[in-house]
Every structure is written in C-alpha cells, then in structure tokens.
Scaffold this active site. Structure first.
Site, short mmCIF file in Angstrom:
data_model
loop_
_atom_site.label_atom_id
_atom_site.label_comp_id
_atom_site.label_asym_id
_atom_site.label_seq_id
_atom_site.Cartn_x
_atom_site.Cartn_y
_atom_site.Cartn_z
N LYS A 3 5.26 3.58 -6.33
CA LYS A 3 5.93 2.40 -5.75
C LYS A 3 4.89 1.32 -5.50
O LYS A 3 3.79 1.60 -5.02
CB LYS A 3 6.62 2.81 -4.46
CG LYS A 3 7.46 1.73 -3.79
CD LYS A 3 8.16 2.32 -2.57
CE LYS A 3 9.02 1.31 -1.85
NZ LYS A 3 9.73 1.91 -0.68
N SER A 6 14.44 1.34 -0.54
CA SER A 6 13.68 0.33 -1.23
C SER A 6 12.92 0.86 -2.45
O SER A 6 12.44 0.08 -3.28
CB SER A 6 12.67 -0.30 -0.26
OG SER A 6 11.77 0.68 0.25
N SER A 30 14.50 5.04 2.52
CA SER A 30 14.15 4.52 1.19
C SER A 30 13.74 5.59 0.20
O SER A 30 13.70 5.32 -1.01
CB SER A 30 13.00 3.51 1.33
OG SER A 30 13.41 2.39 2.08
#
Length: 588
Positions: free
Chosen positions: A72, A146, A170
């Site tokens: 990420k 996210s 997330s």
C-alpha cells in the site's frame, strides 16, 4: 504452469519441483498486471528486471523466498515514492519500512505500490486522484478501502499477498468485497515505522492473502518490536478454544441491520459455525457500535489531523474533497474534547467488556452492505460511515481481527465475516477463521478456488510446574493436575543443592527446600504443564505449608514448583538420601 491462485504452499511446491522459477513467477505477475482491465490498482511498479533479479537471488530456504508482494502506498519501499494517494505529498524514502524490510529478509519481493483512499482516510476506495479500483467481481461496485489496490492485487492474482493498513477497517472491508482473508493484527504487532500515520495510536499494518495460512506466514516473518515505533509490541499468545463461544448479532439486528442478501449469508455463516461445534451467543452490540462512532464522529478524529497539520495548512487544495472535509471537522476539537472522548470510550469499554465476558470471540459481518461506485460518489461521507459499522471499534478496544470469505449473493458479489478477539489472539483467530472459511467453501479471490494447506489451531500456551510429592503420577493427589488438563512433560531430578524432608503433617507430605552449597544427587521430580487458566486454578488451591517458587532442575532450567515454608521443617525427618518421595514411601 503457474497456477491462477497464488498461494504460498502451491508456489513453494512449484519451486521445489522445478515446475517454474521465482523469476518466471515474477514475469507472470507482471504480465497479469499489464493485461488487467483495471488501471487503478497500482500507483507505481518496480522495474520488472529488478524484481526478477531479487526473486532469483533469494535463498530458497527462506519462508517467503521469491514470492512477489504488493505494498500500500502509505508504506515505504526504498527507491519508490511514497504518495499516500496525494502526489503533492510525495517523498522518496531512503529505506524500507520495518515491515517491508523484514519481509524482504524472509525472501519476499516487493513489486509495486498500490492505490488507496488518500491518507488512508476512507473505507470505500474512491478517494484517490489515481482512480477507484473496482471490486474484482463487478466493476460497477467499490473495492473497499482504504487498502483498495492491495486487496484487488491479491484477489485478481497480481500478487501472492499484500500489505495494507487498518485503522478503522481498511484491511478487512476490502477483503470482504474481494473474497479474501484480511488480517488486522493486534495493534503494534506489525511495526508501523516507515508508515504514513492516519491515527498513529490506532494504526495497524494489515495483510491480505488468499488463505489464513498465508497470512500467518507473513505475520510470523514480520512481527515484533521495532525501536523506531513506540507503539510496537512483542508477540504474545492469548489462546482460544478450538470450539469457542462466539458472540453473534441478535435476531433483530441480524435482519434489520444488514442488506438483504448479506443478512442471509450472515445467518448461513452462523449455521456453519454451529456445525463446527461452536457455541453461538447473542450479544448486545450497542456498546461496540457506540465505540465505533467515536472514531470519526468525536474528538478521536483529530489524530488524523496531527500527522498532516503542516501540509494541510499549506496545501488544502491537494486533498480529496471528502478527506479535506474530515480534516476540517477535526480542527473543531480541542484537547478538552479529546479527554471527554477518552472518558466516554472507557465507559464503553466497560460495557463492551460485559458482553465479551460471555464469549471467546465475536463473529460479525465484516461490512453490512456494498455500494456501487456511483452511489458512493454521490454520498461519500454517509455511505463510508455505514461501512465501518462492524469494524471501527476494534482498534479502539485493542482487539485483533481476521476477515474471511463467507459466500456470494445471487448477483455474484461476495460477502465476508470477521472473527474478533482479544489482543494477541491472532493465531487462534486465524485458525478459527480458516476453519470457517473452508467449511463455508467460497474459495479464494476471483478464482474461487480453495487454497491448500489448512491452518491448525495453535496449542494454548502452557506453564510448567515441578512436583515432588503427592502430585507425582499415580499418587494420591495427581488427579488434581489431570482434572485441569495437565500433561506430564518429563521425569527428571532437581539440581544437586536440594534437600527433601518428610514433614510432620497429617497426612505426611514431603518438603523440598534448596540448600545452597549442599552437594547431593538431586531429588526425583516430575515436570507437568497446564494452560494459563489451569495453572492459576491449581496454584490457587495449594495449601500451606506448601508454597510455589522457582525450582532448578539438574540441567539448570528453572520452573515454578512445590517448595515448603521453612517453619514446616521443625520436627521433620530429612529423607534426602532416598532420592525422592516415591522411593521413601516404598521403603517405609
């Protein structure tokens, strides 16, 4: 041929059999990325040749040797920009984040940085200037966020596993929407040094994988304290039973609080759990929902501003409108508000604790519903808030969680459930989640194929106790140990400097004492082990003049064991020469 489902066990077996090389696996992954229909998954890729060379150079004995993983883009990878989904914020880190460095040391190969809701603020995956990654099963629907790109990368077969972050869900919501396992470890178990903070005190690095066994392998390789992360924690083990009591939503909440298709799938998951021998206990989820609301609707949201305050003041126009609105609201809270919020949280922790005392873990929907991208863009704040109904509270209450696939709706969209337990119950949650995943049979990722390599339930941590008298095997009080599940680990002797006495008690008991400087032959003893709960119950029942202290064995190891109070030796007969209580009784 490289399989479509990229799970660790199958890939390692392929390497060992010579079916393909780590370099060929990297090439396959890059080919898939280039061909994949959704360009919003990755923000940046490493050069193919660099990743291939690193994979081929990996020591094959390492647990993750040659396996490509995605990261990420709020987690540092040396030589690649970290943007956190905001190009104006980008910087070039000189070194890997701690978790990335540990995975590379275990042989894994980072291939690129994945898209995310900007600054990890969101659960939907649409708050990025790089576009919105889509659900792998229907591009009209959100991927979840996210950690949007990280989830899609694994579900679509573009990486073996990936790293996300999880402050409010997330690492779990995107797993649910893409038919994956999503591990949100105990806070601090995976260090967050080298991670752009969202809410620093609550942030967790998370893992997306096709199977719980893969997530467990990644966790084992990367967990532990890092000196640069003050919130990092050393691994511990909180055991969970193989047939747990799991807290589920009450019937009214189960029907009314979930979208219709998800409600039926949640009921099915509860039935599957019951079929595994788990006990279902309805709980009142009101205190958990109230705690969840604190994360965005109260002063705790101000922590999202603290890490970005200078950049936000300088460049507010660089922020996604929904993210900017959240940070603007955070400006309205002061320190007094935060203390008030902390007090409310402590009250809710007590209420939640009363519900948690009834169960070993919670079994909840990961998300109550899924939305189209169009609907999310029309109501970005309200719909995003709905997604965190069953996830936002977990870090506030210092719990661990694992999300697992749990079936598909009639329209082909996946559903997932989460097992949530106390801090450091990660291993137990993964094993329980794996059992539920396999029993529910929805497979993994977009392939829906079941991954090999079931994950065994970890054995409860056990505590040793050394016995020298009536608790020896076959003797009068041994049943007190066996009734608590004690296990005989070894028959041995103490260090030479111990003496044994027949105490003047009725009935007769031996008294073991240490006599520094005494050079004997050692006293015959047994070492048993119990679970932490069993040990506590056993020790609580030890009568005087017996005490529990540290007993040193002949090889120098020290364990808890039976000793006696010095006053009890008055009038006692020394029987050290017999070598042990059993031999003394046989000679009497």
């Amino acid at each position: 041929m490289i399989p479509d489902l990229l799970d660790i066990a199958t890939l390692r077996a392929g390497f060992a059999a010579g079916a393909f090389t780590p370099g060929e696996l990297v090439d396959e992954v890059y080919d898939r990325i280039e061909a994949y229909r959704d360009p919003a998954v990755f923000i940046a890729l490493r050069p193919r040749a660099a990743a291939r060379d690193e994979a081929m150079a990996a020591d094959p004995s390492l647990p993750l040797a040659g396996l490509p993983f995605a990261v990420k883009d709020n987690i540092d990878v040396a030589g690649m920009p970290t943007t956190a989904g905001c190009p104006a914020f980008a910087y070039m880190p000189a070194r890997d984040a701690a978790v990335v460095a540990r995975l590379r040391a275990a042989g894994a190969v980072p291939i690129g940085k994945t898209n995310l809701d900007q600054f990890a603020t969101g659960l939907n995956g649409t708050r990025s200037p790089h576009g919105a990654p889509r659900c792998v099963f229907d591009e009209r629907y959100i991927s979840g966020g996210s950690s949007s790109g990280s989830a899609v990368a694994v579900a679509a077969g573009l990486a073996v596993f990936s790293l996300g972050t999880d402050t409010a869900g997330s690492g779990r919501v995107p797993a649910s929407f893409n038919n994956l396992v999503g591990l949100k470890p105990t806070r601090g178990l995976l260090p967050a040094s080298g991670v752009v903070p969202a809410c620093r005190s609550l942030d967790c690095v998370s893992v997306f994988a096709n199977a719980a066994a893969d997530a467990a392998t990644v966790l084992a390789a990367a967990q532990g304290v890092d000196a640069e992360d003050p919130y990092s924690r050393a691994p511990e083990t909180v055991a969970l039973p193989a047939r747990p009591r799991v807290g589920i939503l009450g019937a009214a909440e189960r029907i009314g609080g979930n979208e219709a298709g998800y409600a039926a799938l949640y009921a099915r998951s509860c039935a599957v759990a019951e079929g595994l021998g788990w006990t279902l206990v309805e709980i009142d989820d009101a205190p958990f929902r109230a705690a969840a609301s604190l994360l965005y609707e109260d002063a705790f949201v101000a922590e999202r501003l603290s890490a970005l305050r200078g950049f936000f003041a300088q460049s507010p126009e660089a922020f996604d409108p929904a993210v900017r609105a959240i940070l603007e609201r955070a400006r309205g809270f002061d320190a007094a508000d935060l203390f008030d919020a902390q007090a409310r949280l402590m009250g809710l922790r007590r209420q939640a604790g009363a519900e948690l005392a009834k169960v070993d873990a919670l079994l909840l929907p990961t998300a109550p519903e899924i939305f189209t991208v169009a609907a999310m863009l029309e109501a970005p704040i309200a719909l995003n808030a709905a997604l965190g109904r069953y996830t936002n509270f977990v870090n506030l209450l210092d719990m661990a969680a694992v999300a697992v696939p749990a079936g598909f709706r009639a329209d082909g969209l996946p559903f997932g459930v989460s097992l949530i337990g106390p801090a450091f119950s990660d291993a137990g949650l993964l094993a329980l989640g794996d059992a539920l995943h396999r029993a529910g049979s929805p497979g993994c990722g977009v392939s829906r194929r079941a991954a090999p390599g079931a994950l065994a339930m970890p054995e409860a941590a056990r505590i040793s106790i050394v016995v020298a008298g009536a608790h020896l095997s076959g003797m009068a009080l041994n049943h007190e140990l066996t009734a608590l599940g004690a296990r005989l680990e070894e028959t041995t002797t103490t260090a030479p400097d111990y003496r044994l006495y027949a105490l003047a008690t009725a009935p007769a008991k031996p008294g073991l004492v240490r006599a520094p400087g005494f050079a004997g032959a050692g006293i015959a003893v047994e070492r048993w082990s119990l679970t932490a709960e069993g040990f506590g119950r056993f020790v609580a029942g030890v009568p005087g003049p017996m005490t529990i202290g540290q007993v040193t064995l002949a090889d120098g190891r020290r364990f808890a064991g039976f000793l006696c109070e010095p006053a009890a030796l008055e009038g006692a007969r020394e029987i050290t020469g017999f070598g042990g209580w059993r031999a003394y009784l046989a000679a009497a």
